[in-house]
Design a protein around this motif. Structure first.
Motif: not given
Length: 399
Positions: A278-279, A326, A214, A389
């Motif tokens: 994330e969004r 993130r 990630q 993701l």
């Protein structure tokens, strides 16, 4: 996904002053990073080189950021964070002092490389310090407040230092950054609470974050996707003068619009991060692509172009700050390295965007076509992020 582990929150009545102190360090960094562009001709005259050759000192600074962020953070992982932040911002000041006294092309280039080394590492440690000052649900706003200093620099610090350098000589601008860095270090010393050293940290442990899928996905998304912004904005001056057909005086208006957008985006990024990181990243990449498409068709019109440049600046800050959070999440115990890596990625994106933009211009498609380069890069960045993701969810369901 590993949640961002916030250290036990210190009791302090000076949270706002502590955040301002950390943001002032970001202001010093933002000023020194971008003011060189405004003083390029003066520096070129001072070191007896062409503008094109002198432009390499900007690349040297960016290279310093890319190299310094992972190296310094990994080596300094066991140091107390407050003291590390003070040392890093003073190192930035020293790098600017060396630039101010350097004589000749190579010494100035080396000085700019040295000045760039603390850049990413400072934002890494400052982000963790900011997060430690507030409740976990407010960490996005705290981290974005540090980055807000960099955005404010594009509106206030860069124009002021450029004017100073043009009036008193280019070296005076770098001396001014030294003064700002010293002021930031003093404020951090006064208002930021002590954060104990992490005695369990190690060089191997920090660098192990680079093996996390990630982390690699997020860094790659930033390197590619954020390049979309720079593919267009790197050529804003010729777009203003040759596409919109305005005088050179209008360039400042467009750079100011970008800076204002960056400030607004930095403010909004924290609220959005506390909602959903994330969004926000996904929406930011999509919106960037749409705005760049709109810019291609509206680039000949002054007011729409100004509004869209402001939007690009805002979206850039939103995506950058949320990618940083993130990365901090994805890095596990190496959160400081995660935050620092974001700035390495953004500086690589700067170079990639400008390079691919130059390719399309050299091919004869014109400056306006750089918007399509930006769309492609932002779309690829989004694809990489979504792939990350999907990999994360598949890995979670197979456990």
């Amino acid at each position: 996904m590993t949640a961002l582990a916030t250290p036990s929150r210190p009791r302090t009545r000076h949270v706002s002053l502590a955040l301002i102190a950390l943001a002032l360090g970001g202001f010093a960094i933002g000023t020194t990073e971008f003011m060189t562009m405004g003083l390029l001709e003066e520096i070129a005259d001072g070191i007896d080189r062409t503008n094109a050759e002198t432009g390499h000192i900007i690349t040297a600074y960016a290279f310093g950021v890319v190299v310094g962020a992972p190296v310094i953070v990994s080596l300094g992982a066991r140091l107390p964070k407050k003291e590390l932040a003070i040392g890093l911002i003073l190192a930035l000041g020293i790098g600017n002092a060396i630039t101010a006294v350097a004589s000749g092309y190579v010494p100035v280039m080396v000085a700019r490389f040295v000045a760039g080394l603390p850049h990413g590492a400072y934002f890494g440690v400052a982000s963790l310090l900011a997060a430690s000052l507030v409740r976990p649900e407010m960490r996005g706003r705290a981290i974005s407040s540090v980055m807000l200093g960099l955005s404010v620099a594009t509106v206030a610090g860069v124009p002021a230092s450029t004017l100073l350098g043009q009036t008193l000589g280019w070296r005076s601008a770098y001396w001014a950054v030294l003064v700002i860095a010293i002021a930031a270090a003093a404020m951090i010393a006064l208002f930021v609470p002590h954060s104990p050293a992490n005695t369990d940290a190690s060089l191997r442990g920090e660098l192990s974050a680079l093996k996390r899928p990630q982390v690699l996905f997020a860094v790659s998304a930033g390197m590619v996707g954020f390049g979309g912004l720079f593919a267009m904005y790197s050529y804003i001056a010729p777009i203003v003068t040759q596409v919109i057909d305005l005088s050179d005086a209008w360039i400042a208006a467009f750079t100011l619009a970008f800076g204002i957008g960056s400030v607004l985006g930095s403010w909004g990024a924290g609220l959005l991060a506390d909602w959903d990181v994330e969004r926000t990243v996904i929406g930011g990449f999509v919106a960037t692509s749409l705005v760049l498409v709109a810019f291609y068709f509206a680039a000949s019109y002054v007011v729409p172009a100004l509004v869209l440049v402001l939007a690009v600046g805002a979206l850039g800050s939103i995506v950058a700050i949320n990618l940083q959070i993130r990365l901090m999440d994805a890095a596990g115990d190496a959160q400081m390295l995660g935050a620092a890596l974001n700035h390495s990625a953004l500086n690589i994106a700067n170079g990639l965007g400008a390079f691919f933009g130059s390719v399309i211009i050299s091919a004869g498609y014109g400056y306006r076509a750089t918007s399509w380069v930006g769309v492609v890069l932002a779309t690829f960045g989004l694809a990489i992020f979504l792939l990350g993701l999907a990999y994360q969810r598949r890995h979670a369901t197979t456990r």
